[in-house]
Enzyme design. Sequence first.
Site, short mmCIF file in Angstrom:
data_model
loop_
_atom_site.label_atom_id
_atom_site.label_comp_id
_atom_site.label_asym_id
_atom_site.label_seq_id
_atom_site.Cartn_x
_atom_site.Cartn_y
_atom_site.Cartn_z
N HIS A 139 0.84 -1.21 0.00
CA HIS A 139 0.00 0.00 0.00
C HIS A 139 0.87 1.25 0.00
CE1 HIS A 139 -4.06 -1.63 0.52
NE2 HIS A 139 -3.59 -2.47 1.44
N ASP A 146 -7.38 -2.73 -1.73
CA ASP A 146 -8.32 -3.49 -0.90
C ASP A 146 -9.70 -3.28 -1.49
OD1 ASP A 146 -6.27 -4.22 0.80
OD2 ASP A 146 -6.74 -2.70 2.31
N GLU A 204 -5.82 -12.35 3.38
CA GLU A 204 -6.89 -11.37 3.19
C GLU A 204 -7.48 -11.48 1.80
OE1 GLU A 204 -4.87 -7.95 6.10
OE2 GLU A 204 -4.90 -7.66 3.92
N HIS A 207 -7.37 -8.16 -0.37
CA HIS A 207 -6.13 -7.42 -0.63
C HIS A 207 -5.42 -7.96 -1.86
CE1 HIS A 207 -2.24 -5.44 0.85
NE2 HIS A 207 -1.87 -6.18 -0.20
#
Length: 227
Positions: A139, A146, A204, A207
């Site tokens: 990020h 996301d 995740e 993500h």
Amino acid sequence: MKHLITCLFLVIFYHSAPAQHYKYIDSSKVMDLKSYQQQIKVDPDIRLVEINKYIPGIVLDIRYATANNFMHRKMYQQARAFARLPVVLALKEVEADLKTRGLGIKIYDAYRPYAVTVKFYEETPDTNYVADPRKGSKHNRGCAIDMSLIDLKTGKELDMPTGFDSFSKKAGANYADLPKQEIDNRELLKSVMAAHGFRVIATEWWHYDFNGWANYPLLDIPFSEIQ
């Protein structure tokens, strides 16, 4: 040729950036606004751009601009989403692909300043779900998204294994003990993203990292300073 010039610039930057007082990492590995502006003058094709200006139909639900997140407080002053230009162009292809299926994209987070990653880690030092500030996050490079899927007719999110930022095993990208519809929706998202240059992370389902993330340095630039 542009990318060769950019790489040479990065080498110079890493060896000449003035020392700053980051707690977990040397400042030579994190670009501030001035260094970033110098870099994009060399190669403007790698600049951060605002996603909804390139993909007008995209839905933003920027959780860190609210208290509805695992930190339970507002972490961003603006509800905006940025990413590197090549990332956004690839995401635009994803959006076009999904549109043929009656689906769209909802974004929870994209570029994240490095300083915010430090705050996440200091409150929740679980590197299964929070990036280690000694390495930084994708990020922070402007190379992670996301996201989830929405039904374009209803505007509602598709059923997924968990909500965003769930620190549970069910959030795993390959967790199997789930209703069939949730698995199908998760796998559809994975396959479309993979087809356009993104890879999901193991813990995740929401993500996705851009495959070329290693070519971009960490950034610590507030949203308000990005032009």
